[in-house]
Design a protein around this motif. Structure first.
Motif, PDB file in Angstrom:
ATOM      1  N   ARG A   1      16.798  -4.792 -13.531  1.00 48.47           N
ATOM      2  CA  ARG A   1      16.270  -4.078 -14.701  1.00 48.47           C
ATOM      3  C   ARG A   1      15.145  -4.876 -15.347  1.00 48.47           C
ATOM      4  O   ARG A   1      14.099  -4.327 -15.715  1.00 48.47           O
ATOM      5  N   ALA A   2      15.353  -6.171 -15.494  1.00 48.62           N
ATOM      6  CA  ALA A   2      14.320  -7.023 -16.093  1.00 48.62           C
ATOM      7  C   ALA A   2      13.047  -7.007 -15.245  1.00 48.62           C
ATOM      8  O   ALA A   2      11.936  -6.938 -15.787  1.00 48.62           O
ATOM      9  N   LEU A   3      13.209  -7.056 -13.940  1.00 56.37           N
ATOM     10  CA  LEU A   3      12.053  -7.010 -13.039  1.00 56.37           C
ATOM     11  C   LEU A   3      11.321  -5.674 -13.165  1.00 56.37           C
ATOM     12  O   LEU A   3      10.093  -5.624 -13.208  1.00 56.37           O
TER      13      LEU A   3
ATOM     14  N   THR B   1       7.576  -5.293 -14.419  1.00 56.22           N
ATOM     15  CA  THR B   1       6.599  -4.665 -13.529  1.00 56.22           C
ATOM     16  C   THR B   1       5.809  -3.591 -14.265  1.00 56.22           C
ATOM     17  O   THR B   1       4.578  -3.516 -14.154  1.00 56.22           O
ATOM     18  N   LEU B   2       6.496  -2.758 -15.037  1.00 56.78           N
ATOM     19  CA  LEU B   2       5.789  -1.728 -15.805  1.00 56.78           C
ATOM     20  C   LEU B   2       4.852  -2.347 -16.844  1.00 56.78           C
ATOM     21  O   LEU B   2       3.741  -1.858 -17.063  1.00 56.78           O
ATOM     22  N   ARG B   3       5.280  -3.438 -17.465  1.00 55.43           N
ATOM     23  CA  ARG B   3       4.409  -4.116 -18.438  1.00 55.43           C
ATOM     24  C   ARG B   3       3.178  -4.697 -17.752  1.00 55.43           C
ATOM     25  O   ARG B   3       2.073  -4.635 -18.287  1.00 55.43           O
ATOM     26  N   THR B   4       3.367  -5.275 -16.587  1.00 53.81           N
ATOM     27  CA  THR B   4       2.252  -5.822 -15.826  1.00 53.81           C
ATOM     28  C   THR B   4       1.283  -4.701 -15.440  1.00 53.81           C
ATOM     29  O   THR B   4       0.058  -4.851 -15.556  1.00 53.81           O
ATOM     30  N   TYR B   5       1.814  -3.572 -15.014  1.00 50.36           N
ATOM     31  CA  TYR B   5       0.988  -2.422 -14.663  1.00 50.36           C
ATOM     32  C   TYR B   5       0.168  -1.963 -15.885  1.00 50.36           C
ATOM     33  O   TYR B   5      -1.033  -1.733 -15.791  1.00 50.36           O
TER      34      TYR B   5
ATOM     35  N   ASP C   1       0.818  -1.211   0.000  1.00 50.12           N
ATOM     36  CA  ASP C   1       0.000   0.000   0.000  1.00 50.12           C
ATOM     37  C   ASP C   1       0.855   1.265   0.000  1.00 50.12           C
ATOM     38  O   ASP C   1       0.525   2.250  -0.669  1.00 50.12           O
ATOM     39  N   GLU C   2       1.946   1.264   0.732  1.00 49.08           N
ATOM     40  CA  GLU C   2       2.844   2.425   0.743  1.00 49.08           C
ATOM     41  C   GLU C   2       3.488   2.631  -0.629  1.00 49.08           C
ATOM     42  O   GLU C   2       3.625   3.759  -1.098  1.00 49.08           O
ATOM     43  N   ALA C   3       3.868   1.537  -1.252  1.00 54.02           N
ATOM     44  CA  ALA C   3       4.464   1.631  -2.593  1.00 54.02           C
ATOM     45  C   ALA C   3       3.435   2.116  -3.608  1.00 54.02           C
ATOM     46  O   ALA C   3       3.748   2.957  -4.464  1.00 54.02           O
ATOM     47  N   VAL C   4       2.207   1.616  -3.508  1.00 51.53           N
ATOM     48  CA  VAL C   4       1.145   2.050  -4.413  1.00 51.53           C
ATOM     49  C   VAL C   4       0.903   3.542  -4.236  1.00 51.53           C
ATOM     50  O   VAL C   4       0.801   4.291  -5.217  1.00 51.53           O
ATOM     51  N   ARG C   5       0.833   4.007  -3.001  1.00 54.57           N
ATOM     52  CA  ARG C   5       0.625   5.433  -2.738  1.00 54.57           C
ATOM     53  C   ARG C   5       1.749   6.259  -3.366  1.00 54.57           C
ATOM     54  O   ARG C   5       1.497   7.249  -4.050  1.00 54.57           O
ATOM     55  N   ALA C   6       2.987   5.849  -3.145  1.00 62.12           N
ATOM     56  CA  ALA C   6       4.129   6.583  -3.692  1.00 62.12           C
ATOM     57  C   ALA C   6       4.071   6.634  -5.218  1.00 62.12           C
ATOM     58  O   ALA C   6       4.317   7.687  -5.828  1.00 62.12           O
ATOM     59  N   LEU C   7       3.719   5.526  -5.846  1.00 61.20           N
ATOM     60  CA  LEU C   7       3.656   5.487  -7.307  1.00 61.20           C
ATOM     61  C   LEU C   7       2.478   6.281  -7.849  1.00 61.20           C
ATOM     62  O   LEU C   7       2.597   6.938  -8.894  1.00 61.20           O
TER      63      LEU C   7
END
Length: 142
Positions: free
Chosen positions: A127-129, A133-137, A5-11
């Motif tokens: 970097r791959a992760l 992650t951006l592709r999944t988003y 949740d903290e990471a989601v808020r930051a993003l």
């Protein structure tokens, strides 16, 4: 960040600033009417070199007819050119014209430099992760 949740808020707070800054990068005068919707197509041609309409369609994940229309528009504007494939004369290879290449390279350079600053300190696995992650988003938004 200790929790998801903290990471989601930051993003969620960071993403609008990133998009806003990306939109403020000045588009070269000769590309203003095309650049925003053709950025990925132009990027593929610069980074990966000339390719066919079908190859571009596969990478952009759109129909070949869509790419053909974009290539036609950019071709009429002198941004792209089509040439006969030396190995198979039935195929046409799309590339950026030499006259427009410097403007497109300059336009993309700022973003490329920023990504290098962000990604260079990471390991190849990190970097791959990050990219995954951006592709999944992106997929989750659809």
């Amino acid at each position: 960040m200790s929790t998801t949740d903290e990471a989601v808020r930051a993003l969620l707070l960071l993403m609008p600033r990133l998009v806003g800054r990306a939109k403020r990068v000045p588009v070269p005068e000769q590309l203003r009417s095309f650049a925003p919707r053709h950025l990925s197509l132009l990027s593929y041609l610069l980074f990966d070199g000339p390719m066919t309409v079908n190859e571009l369609a596969d990478r952009l994940e759109v129909a070949p007819t869509t790419v053909s229309l974009m290539v036609g528009e950019l071709g009429r504007a002198g941004v792209l050119e089509r040439a006969e494939d030396e190995q198979d004369r039935r195929r046409r290879i799309v590339s950026v014209t030499e006259a427009r290449r410097p403007a497109i390279e300059d336009w993309l350079a700022r973003g490329a430099r920023a990504w290098r600053v962000a990604l260079d300190p990471l390991t190849p696995a990190e970097r791959a992760l990050f990219v995954a992650t951006l592709r999944t988003y992106e997929s989750a938004l659809e």
